[in-house]
Design an enzyme around this catalytic site. Sequence first.
Site, PDB file in Angstrom:
ATOM      1  N   GLY A  12       0.809  -1.452  -0.365  1.00  0.00           N
ATOM      2  CA  GLY A  12       0.290   0.093  -0.153  1.00  0.00           C
ATOM      3  C   GLY A  12       0.998   1.480   0.085  1.00  0.00           C
ATOM      4  N   ARG A  73       1.406  -5.538  -5.685  1.00  0.00           N
ATOM      5  CA  ARG A  73       1.410  -6.136  -4.862  1.00  0.00           C
ATOM      6  C   ARG A  73       1.625  -7.615  -5.299  1.00  0.00           C
ATOM      7  NH1 ARG A  73      -1.073  -4.108  -0.202  1.00  0.00           N
ATOM      8  NH2 ARG A  73      -2.735  -2.580  -0.018  1.00  0.00           N
ATOM      9  N   ASP A 104       5.595  -4.998   6.239  1.00  0.00           N
ATOM     10  CA  ASP A 104       5.971  -6.726   6.807  1.00  0.00           C
ATOM     11  C   ASP A 104       5.548  -7.201   5.744  1.00  0.00           C
ATOM     12  OD1 ASP A 104       3.626  -6.549   7.481  1.00  0.00           O
ATOM     13  OD2 ASP A 104       4.254  -6.769   9.440  1.00  0.00           O
ATOM     14  N   THR A 127       3.123   2.434   5.784  1.00  0.00           N
ATOM     15  CA  THR A 127       2.338   2.055   5.614  1.00  0.00           C
ATOM     16  C   THR A 127       1.420   2.836   6.540  1.00  0.00           C
ATOM     17  OG1 THR A 127       0.852   0.450   6.277  1.00  0.00           O
ATOM     18  CG2 THR A 127       3.247   0.445   7.424  1.00  0.00           C
ATOM     19  N   ASP A 129      -1.219   1.722   8.293  1.00  0.00           N
ATOM     20  CA  ASP A 129      -1.755   1.131   8.668  1.00  0.00           C
ATOM     21  C   ASP A 129      -0.744   1.006  10.699  1.00  0.00           C
ATOM     22  OD1 ASP A 129      -3.935   0.121   6.579  1.00  0.00           O
ATOM     23  OD2 ASP A 129      -2.890  -1.859   6.460  1.00  0.00           O
ATOM     24  N   ASP A 131       1.427  -0.488  11.990  1.00  0.00           N
ATOM     25  CA  ASP A 131       1.148  -1.690  12.578  1.00  0.00           C
ATOM     26  C   ASP A 131       1.854  -2.407  11.992  1.00  0.00           C
ATOM     27  OD1 ASP A 131       1.203  -2.404   9.487  1.00  0.00           O
ATOM     28  OD2 ASP A 131      -0.710  -4.089   9.224  1.00  0.00           O
ATOM     29  N   ARG A 173      -5.937  -1.797   8.341  1.00  0.00           N
ATOM     30  CA  ARG A 173      -6.387  -3.504   8.078  1.00  0.00           C
ATOM     31  C   ARG A 173      -6.966  -4.260   9.750  1.00  0.00           C
ATOM     32  NH1 ARG A 173      -4.281  -5.948   3.404  1.00  0.00           N
ATOM     33  NH2 ARG A 173      -3.212  -3.828   3.398  1.00  0.00           N
TER      34      ARG A 173
HETATM   35  O1  F6P Z   1      -2.358  -1.856   3.586  1.00  0.00           O
HETATM   36  C1  F6P Z   1      -3.296  -0.250   4.025  1.00  0.00           C
HETATM   37  C2  F6P Z   1      -4.672  -0.409   3.266  1.00  0.00           C
HETATM   38  O2  F6P Z   1      -4.547   1.027   3.378  1.00  0.00           O
HETATM   39  C3  F6P Z   1      -4.508  -0.934   4.814  1.00  0.00           C
HETATM   40  O3  F6P Z   1      -5.573   0.613   5.787  1.00  0.00           O
HETATM   41  C4  F6P Z   1      -6.902  -1.484   3.828  1.00  0.00           C
HETATM   42  O4  F6P Z   1      -7.317  -2.606   4.654  1.00  0.00           O
HETATM   43  C5  F6P Z   1      -5.866  -1.511   2.669  1.00  0.00           C
HETATM   44  O5  F6P Z   1      -4.113  -1.155   2.578  1.00  0.00           O
HETATM   45  C6  F6P Z   1      -6.358  -1.513   1.418  1.00  0.00           C
HETATM   46  O6  F6P Z   1      -5.725  -2.089   0.296  1.00  0.00           O
HETATM   47  P1  F6P Z   1      -6.162  -1.556  -1.183  1.00  0.00           P
HETATM   48  O7  F6P Z   1      -5.287  -0.786  -1.544  1.00  0.00           O
HETATM   49  O8  F6P Z   1      -5.552  -2.793  -2.174  1.00  0.00           O
HETATM   50  O9  F6P Z   1      -7.981  -1.959  -1.400  1.00  0.00           O
END
Ligand code: F6P
Length: 321
Positions: A12, A73, A104, A127, A129, A131, A173
């Site tokens: 992300g 990803r 991570d 990130t 998050d 986390d 997340r």
């Molecule tokens: O890890 C960052 C994040 O924005 C999370 O908060 C969220 O759950 C996820 O990525 C969303 O992922 P994507 O951008 O693949 O929809």
Amino acid sequence: MSKGLAILTSGGDAAGMNPAVKCCAEYAAQRGYTPYLIYDGLRGMVEDNIVLSSRDLLSGILHRGGTILRSSRCKRFFDFEYRKQAYENLQKRGINHLVVIGGDGSFRALNQFYHDFGVPFAGIPATIDNDIAGTDYCLGVDTALNVIRSSIDSIRDTASSFSRAFVIEVMGRHCGYLALSSALSSGAEICLVPEVPYNLDQIGARLKMEIDDGRRYVLAIVAEGTQMASYLTRWINDSIGMEARLTILGHVQRGGSPTVHDRVMAYKFSIAAIDALDAGLTDAIMVYRDGSYNHLPIHSVADAKYVLDPLLLRLAGPLGN
Ligand code: F6P
């Protein structure tokens, strides 16, 4: 031996990635490395989307949100065959050091790559998050919190004008950091996060008392990891009897120009990452803990779980009861 160093952003996107890319490349050059940029994260490593860094590519990027290197990803990176392809792409340019700016999951992927081919890496936590185990701070968090704060301030205007309740779902997340910090900084009445058990009966009793005492609107911040936002909105409407609306902030939280804090943190993490590689470390993750910068080996980050700051929990935890 040639010293090629490539920088990639992965997972992300987070504000602060661009200043980190710029600082890593510039400082690496000062330390005698030839810096390269990998576009599209791990996918770009596999697909050979790698270019020599230049002043032109790094100019005017500091203030931009997201990542100019783009991200991905990449499931293919789990297959040895594709990692080998990635290795060959590095090898033909003499790239033998990597800096990965991400979460991570990205660090684990690079650790696997190190075990396969012996290319040392340094990780910079980034990130929204927040986390990642072992660090109190990840790039992008301050910017995301400010985007959330500004959105909640706007929602408060309409909530108070219409005497309504607003449930605001924030990202994170499985982590409640964004929700707890946002609830505190915006003076919300309710906050639900995955890490803290919540009790709707108690929340209901508290709100009814406050409404009797003159409360005319309610703000509730819900972490996406609870999957409670829609339910809570209906519950406030039906059980508390206050007209309620739901706002899911979504990906707006990932955007925006990095705050001063994220820019400065990006520089500090970047210098530490290049220094760690220079010192011969092979799998160091940069961390900021209790006010100091340090690094940890990947296993102590990857094998541990992020623990929320107990003081934050003490302050905002009661908003779930
Ligand atoms: O890890 C960052 C994040 O924005 C999370 O908060 C969220 O759950 C996820 O990525 C969303 O992922 P994507 O951008 O693949 O929809």
